[in-house]
Design an enzyme around this catalytic site. Structure first.
Site, short mmCIF file in Angstrom:
data_model
loop_
_atom_site.label_atom_id
_atom_site.label_comp_id
_atom_site.label_asym_id
_atom_site.label_seq_id
_atom_site.Cartn_x
_atom_site.Cartn_y
_atom_site.Cartn_z
N LYS A 86 27.33 1.33 33.79
CA LYS A 86 26.51 0.56 32.86
C LYS A 86 26.94 -0.89 32.83
CE LYS A 86 28.03 3.49 29.52
NZ LYS A 86 28.36 4.16 28.28
N LYS B 41 31.00 3.70 41.90
CA LYS B 41 30.39 4.54 40.87
C LYS B 41 29.23 3.81 40.19
CE LYS B 41 32.36 4.64 36.53
NZ LYS B 41 32.88 5.17 35.27
N LYS C 250 40.50 -2.35 35.00
CA LYS C 250 39.85 -3.19 34.00
C LYS C 250 40.67 -4.40 33.61
CE LYS C 250 36.61 0.01 31.86
NZ LYS C 250 36.20 0.66 30.61
P1 AMP Z 1 31.47 6.03 29.73
O1 AMP Z 1 30.09 5.51 29.93
O2 AMP Z 1 32.45 5.33 30.61
O3 AMP Z 1 31.88 6.11 28.31
O4 AMP Z 1 31.43 7.51 30.27
C1 AMP Z 1 30.95 8.60 29.51
C2 AMP Z 1 30.94 9.88 30.32
O5 AMP Z 1 30.04 9.75 31.42
C3 AMP Z 1 32.30 10.24 30.92
O6 AMP Z 1 32.44 11.64 30.91
C4 AMP Z 1 32.19 9.74 32.32
O7 AMP Z 1 33.05 10.42 33.20
C5 AMP Z 1 30.72 10.02 32.63
N1 AMP Z 1 30.22 9.10 33.66
C6 AMP Z 1 30.13 7.74 33.57
N2 AMP Z 1 29.64 7.22 34.70
C7 AMP Z 1 29.43 8.28 35.53
C8 AMP Z 1 28.93 8.42 36.87
N3 AMP Z 1 28.56 7.36 37.58
N4 AMP Z 1 28.85 9.66 37.39
C9 AMP Z 1 29.22 10.75 36.69
N5 AMP Z 1 29.69 10.70 35.43
C10 AMP Z 1 29.80 9.49 34.86
#
Ligand code: AMP
Ligand code: TRP
Length: 341
Positions: free
Chosen positions: A206, A203, A120
């Site tokens: 968002k 991956k 990042k």
């Molecule tokens: P974040 O949106 O980065 O705050 O992620 C929140 C949760 O969603 C965390 O446990 C991440 O590991 C999971 N997560 C985010 N993107 C993915 C993805 N593409 N596949 C699986 N888990 C995800």
């Protein structure tokens, strides 16, 4: 408080930095619901709004909206605010208070090694915020302010949980008390890493600029079906066995998504669809996804119509969270040697 027996407790968090994706749902929220329903652990789920401002500037109205929408997403997916503690991080100041202590426990070398920091901050680390570097120490505080024992997350968060364990171990060692639990990451299921629909090596995120790469939890049936039908695949049909997916990241990803949505194993999905052309497989997958995600999206929209109810739920969740966090912070300050009067 006992030094060794910790209450079985699950904590996890999601950043309100954008809308929820299918990756968040399958990799995180769906599994949070399983923990809640298992009833073996107290479950605490947090919208980490303080983490959401570490990377790039978010307009305040957007942040507020994202936080409320995330709360609606949790509830629409099956998190029951009566059964789980559901709140936003900034309403529980104990997180940041403990994070300061952890800033003084964690070493610069540990923080510099974090791959998320490296990704990042990119080529210009000098311009990154200090908060982005300290992010994992705040995350450790999120978990340890509740003495949480288990942390369900997606694959990408594994290194941060390892850092949390290092911080707990060093704190316990420095102060000579087994005060913080060594929390276990729980990374389970076929969908712990849902990939980008246009590039199976990245991956699903968002923050990707292209909408075609992800399914948003607020997408309508048309959008979901279209994105799945247009997902990248290779020209071969589905293999006879799961081994046949090796070296085919896009194919593997669609099988994993099917598996995550239906609770079948990837091997069962391959077996049931062996030899099928991807055009047909994607059509069936689109139907499954619309079936599962459509009702969640409409429930989210319904909940978003009453923001004061969402705010009430978050406020009540924060109160319950503070009941657990406040005594743990007090004891931490006491252990560290802060005068309490
Ligand atoms: P974040 O949106 O980065 O705050 O992620 C929140 C949760 O969603 C965390 O446990 C991440 O590991 C999971 N997560 C985010 N993107 C993915 C993805 N593409 N596949 C699986 N888990 C995800
Ligand atoms: N860093 C996590 C993510 O981006 C979000 C998060 C913050 C978190 N604090 C946490 C996850 C505590 C689990 C436990 O996905």
């Amino acid at each position: 408080m006992s030094d060794t027996a910790f209450t079985p407790r699950v904590f996890s968090g999601i950043q309100p930095s954008g809308g929820l994706t299918l990756g968040n749902y399958l990799g995180a929220i769906k599994r949070f619901v399983d923990w809640q329903e298992a009833g073996t652990h107290e479950t605490i789920y947090c919208m980490v709004d303080l983490h959401a401002i570490t990377a790039k500037f978010i307009d305040p109205a957007t942040l507020r909206r994202n936080t409320r929408e995330l709360c609606a997403g949790f509830i629409a997916s099956g998190i029951d605010p009566e059964k789980s503690v559901l709140f936003n991080q900034s309403q529980v100041p104990e997180h940041t208070q403990l994070a300061w202590i952890f800033n003084c426990v964690a070493r610069m070398g540990w923080m510099n090694r974090m791959t998320q920091w490296k990704d990042k901050s990119g080529k210009n680390a000098e311009a990154a915020s200090l908060g982005l570097l300290a992010y994992p120490a705040l995350m450790a505080a999120d978990i340890l302010i509740y003495h949480a024992t288990h942390v369900p997350v997606g694959e990408d968060q594994k290194q941060h949980i390892e850092l949390t364990r290092d911080i707990a171990t060093k704190f316990n060692h420095d102060y000579g008390r087994e005060f913080f639990p060594i929390a276990e990451p729980v990374i389970e299921g076929a969908a712990t890493r849902v990939m980008n629909l246009q590039d199976g090596t990245k991956k699903m995120s968002k923050s990707d600029p292209s909408e075609k790469t992800r399914i948003n939890m607020t997408d309508d049936a048309d959008a979901i079906a279209k994105k799945i039908r247009k997902a990248k695949t290779d020209p071969d049909p589905l293999p006879e066995t799961i081994e046949g997916l090796e070296g085919r990241p896009e194919a593997r990803n669609l099988v994993n998504i099917w598996s995550g949505l239906t609770d079948q194993t990837p091997a069962q999905v391959v077996e049931a669809n062996a030899g099928k052309l991807f055009g047909y497989f994607k059509q069936d997958l689109a139907d499954i996804a619309v079936d599962k995600l459509g009702p969640i999206a409409s429930e989210m929209a319904r909940l978003m119509e009453d923001q004061s109810e969402i705010d009430r739920i978050l406020g009540r969740g924060a109160e319950r969270a503070r009941e657990i966090a406040a005594p743990i912070l007090d004891e931490t300050y006491d252990i560290v040697g802060m005068v309490r009067s």
